[in-house]
Motif scaffolding. Structure first.
Motif, PDB file in Angstrom:
ATOM      1  N   HIS A 295      -8.644   7.040  -0.813  1.00  0.00           N
ATOM      2  CA  HIS A 295      -7.101   7.421  -0.168  1.00  0.00           C
ATOM      3  C   HIS A 295      -7.504   7.765   1.204  1.00  0.00           C
ATOM      4  O   HIS A 295      -7.219   8.847   1.758  1.00  0.00           O
TER       5      HIS A 295
ATOM      6  N   ASN B  60     -10.324   3.961  -5.800  1.00  0.00           N
ATOM      7  CA  ASN B  60     -10.247   5.600  -5.940  1.00  0.00           C
ATOM      8  C   ASN B  60     -10.625   6.151  -4.715  1.00  0.00           C
ATOM      9  O   ASN B  60     -10.850   7.305  -4.551  1.00  0.00           O
TER      10      ASN B  60
ATOM     11  N   LYS C 221      -4.720  10.171   3.139  1.00  0.00           N
ATOM     12  CA  LYS C 221      -4.593  11.183   2.696  1.00  0.00           C
ATOM     13  C   LYS C 221      -5.783  12.032   3.316  1.00  0.00           C
ATOM     14  O   LYS C 221      -5.423  13.291   3.891  1.00  0.00           O
TER      15      LYS C 221
ATOM     16  N   TYR D 243     -14.823   0.465  -3.641  1.00  0.00           N
ATOM     17  CA  TYR D 243     -13.722   1.184  -3.516  1.00  0.00           C
ATOM     18  C   TYR D 243     -13.214   2.054  -4.741  1.00  0.00           C
ATOM     19  O   TYR D 243     -12.608   2.684  -4.874  1.00  0.00           O
TER      20      TYR D 243
ATOM     21  N   LYS E 106      -3.903   4.039  -0.830  1.00  0.00           N
ATOM     22  CA  LYS E 106      -4.918   4.019  -2.047  1.00  0.00           C
ATOM     23  C   LYS E 106      -5.657   2.449  -2.227  1.00  0.00           C
ATOM     24  O   LYS E 106      -4.748   1.675  -2.393  1.00  0.00           O
TER      25      LYS E 106
ATOM     26  N   ASP F  94      -0.750   7.036   0.922  1.00  0.00           N
ATOM     27  CA  ASP F  94      -2.192   7.326   1.138  1.00  0.00           C
ATOM     28  C   ASP F  94      -3.176   5.922   1.302  1.00  0.00           C
ATOM     29  O   ASP F  94      -4.422   6.383   1.450  1.00  0.00           O
TER      30      ASP F  94
ATOM     31  N   SER G 292       0.721  -1.226   0.080  1.00  0.00           N
ATOM     32  CA  SER G 292       0.103  -0.189  -0.224  1.00  0.00           C
ATOM     33  C   SER G 292       0.952   1.203  -0.115  1.00  0.00           C
ATOM     34  O   SER G 292       1.834   1.215   0.657  1.00  0.00           O
TER      35      SER G 292
END
Length: 308
Positions: free
Chosen positions: A52, A50, A55, A287, A47, A45, A42
């Motif tokens: 995060h 799409n 972040k 996600y 992520k 962020d 990973s």
């Protein structure tokens, strides 16, 4: 807020890029958190699809006066090399870097070194009490969508959830595969370390030793020894961990210890974002929908940290 590029473990074999997000106009020492990822490789962020989450946490918490350190996970950057390591455990994958990150914050003159916290998400939440005990020495621990159970129990539950949702024909095929996996997972603690290092369990690369080493360090042992503040949070629509077994599991271990705060969030998923499909078979699709961590979650973490 300001994003500063940093390197976690600069002196080690596995330096990791990261970002330290510092609140604006901080003219006094600020509290800080280290973010620790869930399972799998990973980026900083965290992520997935799409979304995060890390972040979002960094931006949201720094607006509330809390510095946030996030960094790429070791298996994200050095996955190829690490896959060759038969004795790979969560220590090399996660724990060592989280401790190095905490040390980095302690050396920063803008950070209140008595107010450094860990936020562990998913697997990171499972490991947070151990990271604290093995050198993190945090002021408090925030567990987001964690579990006090063994990782193999979670894997079996997830597989069975998928199994129960299949039609008869697919069920018959999947049942055999799951039974084979189940027999592998059930006997892990009986293997010697050497046997575990040469027994693949999940694909070619994850050896039984990874699960065995983790199982030899039960979360409950660390939780019971803790006398510092703990905040346990979970989304009600989380299909990776369960309200009945995991969120309630923490309550069973810790009861109503005055140092522990629990919060369950209606309609939020594993990433603490509004539930889309609420179905483990549609995890990828869930996600893919670009969303952000619910603001209430940010408020609650911030209020909890500032109250200590």
């Amino acid at each position: 807020m300001a994003d500063e590029r940093i390197v976690v473990g600069a002196e080690t074999k596995y330096p990791l890029n990261g970002i330290l997000t510092i609140p604006d106009g901080a003219n006094e020492l600020v509290p800080a958190v280290v973010l620790v990822h869930g399972s799998g490789p990973s980026n900083m962020d965290e992520k997935i699809g799409n979304v995060h989450p890390f972040k979002d946490l960094a931006e949201g918490l720094s607006e509330k006066g809390i510095a946030v350190l996030r960094y790429d996970k070791r298996t994200y950057v050095y996955g190829k090399e690490m896959r060759k390591n038969r004795s790979l455990s969560v220590k090399e994958e996660t724990i060592e870097d989280a401790i190095l990150a905490a040390d980095l914050l302690r050396k920063d003159s803008r950070i209140d070194s008595d107010k450094i916290f860990i936020i562990g998400h998913s697997l990171g939440g499972m490991l947070a009490p151990r990271i604290d005990a093995e050198g993190g020495n945090f002021a408090g621990i925030i567990i987001m969508a964690g579990t006090p159970r063994r990782l193999e129990e979670i894997l079996m539950d997830q597989n069975n959830d998928v199994l129960n949702s299949l039609n008869k024909f697919l069920k018959a095929i999947a049942k055999k595969q799951i039974a084979a996996l189940s027999s592998k997972l059930e006997n892990i603690s009986d293997l010697s370390d050497e046997e575990a290092k040469s027994t693949p369990v999940l694909g070619k690369h994850v050896k039984a030793y990874y699960l065995k080493e983790m199982g030899d360090h039960p979360s409950a042992d660390y939780l019971l020894a803790l006398h510092k503040p703990i905040f346990i949070m979970q989304g009600e629509k989380d299909f990776h961990v369960s309200v009945e077994k995991d969120f309630a599991g923490y309550k069973k271990i810790l009861g109503d210890k005055p140092t522990v705060t629990y919060k369950l969030y209606p309609n939020l998923n594993h990433a603490f974002m509004p539930s889309v499909y609420g179905d483990i078979r549609k995890a990828k699709k869930e996600y893919k929908v670009a969303q952000h961590i619910d603001q209430q979650v940010i408020h609650d973490i911030s209020d909890w940290i500032h109250s200590l």
